[in-house]
Design a protein around this motif. Structure first.
Motif, PDB file in Angstrom:
ATOM      1  N   GLU A  31       0.817  -1.218   0.000  1.00 28.52           N
ATOM      2  CA  GLU A  31       0.000   0.000   0.000  1.00 28.52           C
ATOM      3  C   GLU A  31       0.850   1.268   0.000  1.00 28.52           C
ATOM      4  OE1 GLU A  31      -3.916  -1.912   2.239  1.00 28.52           O
ATOM      5  OE2 GLU A  31      -2.636  -0.517   3.343  1.00 28.52           O
ATOM      6  N   VAL A  32       1.926   1.287   0.787  1.00 23.28           N
ATOM      7  CA  VAL A  32       2.752   2.497   0.822  1.00 23.28           C
ATOM      8  C   VAL A  32       3.571   2.628  -0.460  1.00 23.28           C
ATOM      9  CG1 VAL A  32       4.840   1.680   1.998  1.00 23.28           C
ATOM     10  CG2 VAL A  32       4.055   4.021   2.354  1.00 23.28           C
ATOM     11  N   ALA A  33       3.966   1.520  -1.057  1.00 26.52           N
ATOM     12  CA  ALA A  33       4.677   1.583  -2.340  1.00 26.52           C
ATOM     13  C   ALA A  33       3.776   2.186  -3.413  1.00 26.52           C
ATOM     14  CB  ALA A  33       5.153   0.199  -2.754  1.00 26.52           C
ATOM     15  N   ILE A  34       2.520   1.779  -3.427  1.00 27.31           N
ATOM     16  CA  ILE A  34       1.561   2.317  -4.396  1.00 27.31           C
ATOM     17  C   ILE A  34       1.304   3.796  -4.117  1.00 27.31           C
ATOM     18  CG2 ILE A  34      -0.853   2.200  -5.147  1.00 27.31           C
ATOM     19  CD1 ILE A  34      -0.583  -0.896  -4.740  1.00 27.31           C
ATOM     20  N   ALA A  35       1.171   4.163  -2.843  1.00 23.49           N
ATOM     21  CA  ALA A  35       0.955   5.572  -2.484  1.00 23.49           C
ATOM     22  C   ALA A  35       2.160   6.417  -2.898  1.00 23.49           C
ATOM     23  CB  ALA A  35       0.705   5.705  -0.981  1.00 23.49           C
ATOM     24  N   HIS A  36       3.361   5.883  -2.685  1.00 26.96           N
ATOM     25  CA  HIS A  36       4.581   6.585  -3.067  1.00 26.96           C
ATOM     26  C   HIS A  36       4.628   6.793  -4.583  1.00 26.96           C
ATOM     27  CE1 HIS A  36       9.277   6.489  -3.191  1.00 26.96           C
ATOM     28  NE2 HIS A  36       8.827   7.732  -3.206  1.00 26.96           N
ATOM     29  N   SER A  37       4.367   5.746  -5.325  1.00 28.71           N
ATOM     30  CA  SER A  37       4.362   5.834  -6.785  1.00 28.71           C
ATOM     31  C   SER A  37       3.303   6.827  -7.267  1.00 28.71           C
ATOM     32  CB  SER A  37       4.102   4.444  -7.381  1.00 28.71           C
ATOM     33  OG  SER A  37       4.159   4.480  -8.785  1.00 28.71           O
ATOM     34  N   SER A  38       2.122   6.769  -6.663  1.00 26.69           N
ATOM     35  CA  SER A  38       1.038   7.691  -7.032  1.00 26.69           C
ATOM     36  C   SER A  38       1.426   9.137  -6.760  1.00 26.69           C
ATOM     37  CB  SER A  38      -0.242   7.346  -6.272  1.00 26.69           C
ATOM     38  OG  SER A  38      -0.708   6.067  -6.654  1.00 26.69           O
TER      39      SER A  38
END
Length: 143
Positions: A31-38
């Motif tokens: 979830e944090v990887a996706i948030a970071h990428s977003s």
């Protein structure tokens, strides 16, 4: 560039031992990887437009301390290196109240491997789809 996200351990995150489940940490890493990428302009829609997605290649997780229900946890993530469609991502979870290290996701100089599959996986998927036609898959034995 590090990216932080605050998490509050919810009742659904707690396992039978009364602390945050190991599986929940793995979900939070994603979830944090996706948030970071977003946050960097690469959300799910951006990857879909390329016909691509992320594929987790490896995780190495060290559990240091338990997190309890209702505790505030800070997850910090960063990308150490990128080469083609691959990147090396680290994550670290600390308890907000005392800064104690709870979980570290790393393996020396190479950590969680994310295949941020820009064009490579899209091309690979297209090759697979092109090579498979109905009736070409071998029959599966049920024994």
């Amino acid at each position: 560039m590090p990216y932080d996200l605050e998490i509050i351990a919810a009742p659904a995150d707690i396992d039978d031992l009364g602390h945050v489940s190991n599986l929940v940490y793995l979900r939070w890493v994603q979830e944090v990887a996706i948030a970071h990428s977003s946050a960097l302009g690469w959300d799910g829609a951006a990857y879909q437009r390329l016909g691509a997605s992320w594929v987790v290649r490896r995780h190495e997780i060290d559990y240091h301390r338990s997190a309890l229900p209702g505790e505030r946890i800070v997850e910090e993530t960063w990308v150490e290196a990128m080469a083609g469609a691959r990147s090396v991502r680290h994550s670290r979870f600390t308890r907000e109240a005392d800064g104690a290290l709870l979980v570290n996701v790393a393996r020396g100089s190479v950590a969680t491997g994310w295949l941020a599959s820009f064009v490579a996986v899209a091309q690979y998927t297209a090759k697979i789809k092109a090579s498979i036609s109905p009736g070409t898959m071998p029959a599966m034995n049920s024994a």
